[in-house]
Design an enzyme around this catalytic site. Structure first.
Site, PDB file in Angstrom:
ATOM      1  N   ALA A   1       4.414   6.622  -1.635  1.00 16.02           N
ATOM      2  CA  ALA A   1       5.669   6.979  -2.300  1.00 16.02           C
ATOM      3  C   ALA A   1       5.419   7.815  -3.544  1.00 16.02           C
ATOM      4  O   ALA A   1       6.089   8.832  -3.784  1.00 16.02           O
ATOM      5  CB  ALA A   1       6.445   5.711  -2.657  1.00 16.02           C
TER       6      ALA A   1
ATOM      7  N   VAL B   1       0.827  -1.209   0.000  1.00 12.01           N
ATOM      8  CA  VAL B   1       0.000   0.000   0.000  1.00 12.01           C
ATOM      9  C   VAL B   1       0.862   1.260   0.000  1.00 12.01           C
ATOM     10  O   VAL B   1       0.433   2.318  -0.462  1.00 12.01           O
ATOM     11  CB  VAL B   1      -0.963  -0.001   1.217  1.00 12.01           C
ATOM     12  CG1 VAL B   1      -0.189   0.065   2.533  1.00 12.01           C
ATOM     13  CG2 VAL B   1      -1.974   1.130   1.134  1.00 12.01           C
ATOM     14  N   LYS B   2       2.080   1.155   0.489  1.00 11.26           N
ATOM     15  CA  LYS B   2       2.951   2.319   0.592  1.00 11.26           C
ATOM     16  C   LYS B   2       3.457   2.810  -0.764  1.00 11.26           C
ATOM     17  O   LYS B   2       4.038   3.892  -0.849  1.00 11.26           O
ATOM     18  CB  LYS B   2       4.132   2.000   1.509  1.00 11.26           C
ATOM     19  CG  LYS B   2       3.737   1.840   2.967  1.00 11.26           C
ATOM     20  CD  LYS B   2       3.199   3.132   3.560  1.00 11.26           C
ATOM     21  CE  LYS B   2       2.990   3.019   5.051  1.00 11.26           C
ATOM     22  NZ  LYS B   2       2.566   4.296   5.647  1.00 11.26           N
ATOM     23  N   ASP B   3       3.230   2.039  -1.817  1.00 16.93           N
ATOM     24  CA  ASP B   3       3.560   2.542  -3.148  1.00 16.93           C
ATOM     25  C   ASP B   3       2.761   3.801  -3.457  1.00 16.93           C
ATOM     26  O   ASP B   3       3.248   4.719  -4.129  1.00 16.93           O
ATOM     27  CB  ASP B   3       3.251   1.486  -4.215  1.00 16.93           C
ATOM     28  CG  ASP B   3       4.246   0.348  -4.224  1.00 16.93           C
ATOM     29  OD1 ASP B   3       5.087   0.295  -3.303  1.00 16.93           O
ATOM     30  OD2 ASP B   3       4.181  -0.486  -5.137  1.00 16.93           O
TER      31      ASP B   3
END
Length: 357
Positions: A58, A53-55
């Site tokens: 980012a 999910v951190k894509d």
């Protein structure tokens, strides 16, 4: 070609599929067995290009830096992270022509460290210390960015770009993929970007009808903050990664939360192994916490509801930890449950945020 690569990565960020995790939750209370008919769906964020999910975070952080002019061509991205935001940043750095430096606590999995270095990031694993200590990984990353010519501190905890990318993408996708039938969402929080952006979007879109809940991991202070107005943890460490915090970030402060649950390490580990055995999903610890929260929320709301949570990343990043018997047994955490009986202990009935503030 450079612009084509940027476009390709950006477009892949915009849609992840939704899995139904449970349809029938067997529940036993006061010796009465019954079944709750409920749909719990997990949004498969592990299908993003960098695997989590951190894509999204980012991408939002980098685009914000480019728009502001603070991140210039050939510059260096610097971040403090438990790993997944760093992996997303390192992946994007390769695609967009940046260098990447990551500071992370030294208690994170070796799999994440190895992946970051494979992606070309310069990685510094630093001792775990309280946030007030200038040697804490967040402060070291911020200071390093200021020292480097062309350095850009993406600041995932405080940058509004984190909240905004979830308001602009994840929230609308949940609404669309459920055809507007989502009744409630439940998420753990670290930076607060996901729960902040998604809860606010869904509240706005539904005129406040969609409920949003926090599920907080062992040791974190956010449960007490939401339910009691006290920023106080229980002093325990946790095997979870990337979630739980003892301060209120700018992103979390924007969240619109109706209440909160807790999920301890025992429940988290049992849940990830339950999902592996029964759903064929090998997920990370934050996904386990989210799934625990989703079951507890389903039991609170009762029949006829659709609940959505996030499947943050895959378990391959945690083989040496939450899937490792030699790691879990000394902590008395090696799973033994056959079904969901690990959630049959007396469950908290959390006060709502409105009742406590």
């Amino acid at each position: 070609m450079y612009h084509i690569r940027q476009e390709r990565y950006s477009s892949l960020e915009q849609r992840t599929v939704r899995f139904t995790l449970f349809r029938h939750l067997s529940y036993s209370s006061s010796c009465v067995n019954f079944v709750i008919i409920v749909i719990i769906s997990g949004k498969a964020e592990f299908m993003n290009p960098g695997g989590s999910v951190k894509d999204r975070t980012a991408l939002g952080l980098i685009l914000a830096g480019e728009r502001s002019g603070l991140l210039r061509p050939g510059g260096t991205i610097v971040e403090g992270t438990a790993g997944n935001t760093g992996i997303g940043l390192a992946t994007l750095a390769l695609a967009r022509g940046y260098k990447c430096i990551i500071y992370m606590p030294d208690n994170q999995s070796q799999e994440k460290v190895d992946l970051l270095r494979t992606l070309g990031a310069e990685v510094y694993c630093v001792p775990v210390v309280p946030f007030a200590n200038p040697k804490q990984y967040y402060h070291q990353a911020k200071a390093r960015a200021a020292e480097i010519e062309g350095g850009y501190f993406t600041d995932q905890f405080e940058s509004s770009a984190n909240y905004q990318v979830h308001y602009d993408t994840t929230g609308p996708e949940i609404w669309t993929q459920t055809e507007g039938k989502v009744d409630a969402v439940v998420f753990a929080a670290g930076t607060g970007g996901s729960i902040g952006g998604i809860s606010t979007y869904l509240k706005d879109k539904s005129d406040g009808k969609v409920q949003a809940y926090l599920v907080d991991c062992q040791g974190s202070a956010l449960y007490n903050y939401v339910t009691k107005g006290e920023l106080k943890g229980d002093g325990r460490s946790s095997v979870t990664s990337g979630i739980g915090i003892a301060r209120i970030t700018a992103n979390f402060a924007k969240a619109k939360i109706d209440g909160a649950f807790q999920a301890d390490d025992y429940e988290c580990v049992e849940m990830v192994h339950y999902l592996l055995r029964h759903e064929g999903l090998m997920l990370g610890s934050s996904s386990g916490v989210n799934a625990v929260g989703a079951v507890k929320l389903a039991r609170k709301l009762g029949p006829g509801h659709t609940i959505v949570t996030i499947l943050c990343d895959l378990g391959q990043r945690y083989m040496t930890q939450i899937y490792n018997k030699s790691f879990l047994e000394p902590l008395s955490l090696w799973p033994s449950a056959k079904a969901l009986e690990f959630l049959e202990k007396k469950e908290e009935q959390p006060a709502t945020a409105a009742e406590t503030k």
